[in-house]
Scaffold this active site. Structure first.
Site, PDB file in Angstrom:
ATOM      1  N   HIS A 214    -108.571  11.309  -4.137  1.00  0.00           N
ATOM      2  CA  HIS A 214    -108.842  12.576  -3.450  1.00  0.00           C
ATOM      3  C   HIS A 214    -107.909  12.630  -2.242  1.00  0.00           C
ATOM      4  O   HIS A 214    -108.024  11.813  -1.329  1.00  0.00           O
ATOM      5  CB  HIS A 214    -110.306  12.615  -3.016  1.00  0.00           C
ATOM      6  CG  HIS A 214    -110.713  13.845  -2.282  1.00  0.00           C
ATOM      7  ND1 HIS A 214    -111.401  14.869  -2.886  1.00  0.00           N
ATOM      8  CD2 HIS A 214    -110.537  14.217  -0.992  1.00  0.00           C
ATOM      9  CE1 HIS A 214    -111.633  15.824  -1.994  1.00  0.00           C
ATOM     10  NE2 HIS A 214    -111.115  15.445  -0.835  1.00  0.00           N
ATOM     11  N   CYS A 247    -113.033  17.844   5.884  1.00  0.00           N
ATOM     12  CA  CYS A 247    -114.322  17.293   6.301  1.00  0.00           C
ATOM     13  C   CYS A 247    -114.714  17.820   7.677  1.00  0.00           C
ATOM     14  O   CYS A 247    -113.969  17.644   8.649  1.00  0.00           O
ATOM     15  CB  CYS A 247    -114.246  15.773   6.335  1.00  0.00           C
ATOM     16  SG  CYS A 247    -115.780  14.995   6.903  1.00  0.00           S
ATOM     17  N   ASN A 256    -107.137  20.336   1.605  1.00  0.00           N
ATOM     18  CA  ASN A 256    -106.937  19.561   0.386  1.00  0.00           C
ATOM     19  C   ASN A 256    -105.578  19.923  -0.206  1.00  0.00           C
ATOM     20  O   ASN A 256    -104.957  20.907   0.180  1.00  0.00           O
ATOM     21  CB  ASN A 256    -108.029  19.900  -0.632  1.00  0.00           C
ATOM     22  CG  ASN A 256    -109.367  19.326  -0.267  1.00  0.00           C
ATOM     23  OD1 ASN A 256    -109.713  18.233  -0.657  1.00  0.00           O
ATOM     24  ND2 ASN A 256    -110.139  20.086   0.494  1.00  0.00           N
TER      25      ASN A 256
END
Length: 325
Positions: A214, A247, A256
């Protein structure tokens, strides 16, 4: 996962969870379901549809059980969710999610901020979740992943020890996780780290127990880190539509990697993702209209596909320029 053998690299879409968790605009369940259905129709095989977290903390994800119930009806789609603890996992099991990810921050400072638990407490949660899964019939058991968050560095603690990452990977497997995943929560990672951490963990738990990563693009290293992941042999990569996400408990951890740009990169290299990029770009335009206050990132949506673009997924010549509206 249904149909996984027909792709070289599995792209796991995390937008409906990671993309929405840090924004104030609440997207209703009907639109979330439309988003998920449209991405599945475009060929996305795994989608993280939400998180079983307290709605007081993340009201955007309060309808995750409803969304899971809808997504489970889509043939061939692996329905993934994030669970911060045993209580969340029990909700996910009741809803019938196919994959559960428990985030364990290698930075204990971040763990306390993110889930209000120490490493030892999170490992206790993992053991409880594994026990609950074992109580289900074998055919109904979801995959259980331990997500190694802040594995590449932490905005709160700084540098993270490779030894600590490996120790916690081993501890998660011993606690009952089927596999672990590497997460660059803060966007600190670089290609050398991706390779070194992957290989160090493989030496301790085996290659079959770490297949995915990720990545965030906070410092512009996202696709460079993808290339390192491909070179070392990882086969599952998380990404978010329009690069949404970050986050909320890691200061400055935005962005992302962009699903559309990732699909283009892989397909242009001759790797099969199973995803129709034109259809995916149409999904992006729809979500962009629903979230007008949210900036969406990425290059392919603005530049369009090259004339005559072809790939293992798309038919030759199918890629006419497709720009965001």
């Amino acid at each position: 996962m249904d149909g996984s053998s027909s792709v070289d690299i599995l792209i796991s879409e995390v937008g409906p969870r990671d993309g929405l968790q840090s924004i104030s605009t609440i997207l209703d369940a009907d639109r979330k379901c439309q988003w998920i259905q449209a991405e599945a129709a475009a060929g996305v095989r795994e989608i993280e549809v939400g998180s079983f977290v307290s709605p007081k903390l993340l009201p955007q994800l309060a309808d995750t059980a409803e969304v899971v119930a809808f997504a489970r009806q889509i043939p061939g789609l692996t329905v993934a969710v994030l669970v911060p603890n045993l209580r969340g996992a029990l909700g996910a099991l009741a809803a019938g999610a196919h994959k559960l990810t428990l985030p364990l921050s290698v930075s204990e400072t971040h763990s306390l901020k993110n889930v209000n638990r120490t490493h030892l407490q999170m490992l206790d949660e993992a053991r409880g979740i594994a026990a609950a899964i074992r109580e289900l019939p074998a055919t109904d058991r979801p995959k259980f992943e331990g997500g190694l968050s802040t594995a590449f560095g932490c905005t709160l603690e700084g540098q993270i020890s490779e030894r600590k990452v490996v120790e916690l990977a081993v501890a998660l497997i011993e606690a009952g996780c089927d596999e672990v995943g590497l997460s660059d929560t803060t966007g600190y990672g670089n290609p050398r780290q991706v390779k070194a951490l992957t290989q160090a963990i493989w030496r301790e738990i085996g290659e079959e127990r770490l297949t995915g990563i990720h990545l965030h693009n906070t410092r512009g290293q996202g696709l460079a880190n993808v290339m390192a992941a491909l070179d070392v042999g990882l086969t599952t990569i998380d990404a978010s539509l329009g690069g949404m996400g970050g986050c909320p408990f890691a200061p400055g951890a935005s962005g992302n990697i962009v699903t559309e740009d990732l699909v283009y990169l892989l397909e242009a290299m001759g790797l099969r993702t199973g995803i129709d990029l034109n259809q995916l770009l149409a999904v992006r335009r729809k979500v962009d209209q629903w979230l007008p206050a949210k900036d969406m990132h990425g290059f392919v949506a603005h530049a369009g596909l090259p004339r005559g673009f072809s790939s293992p997924t798309l038919t030759p010549g199918a890629g006419n320029p497709a720009t965001a509206q």
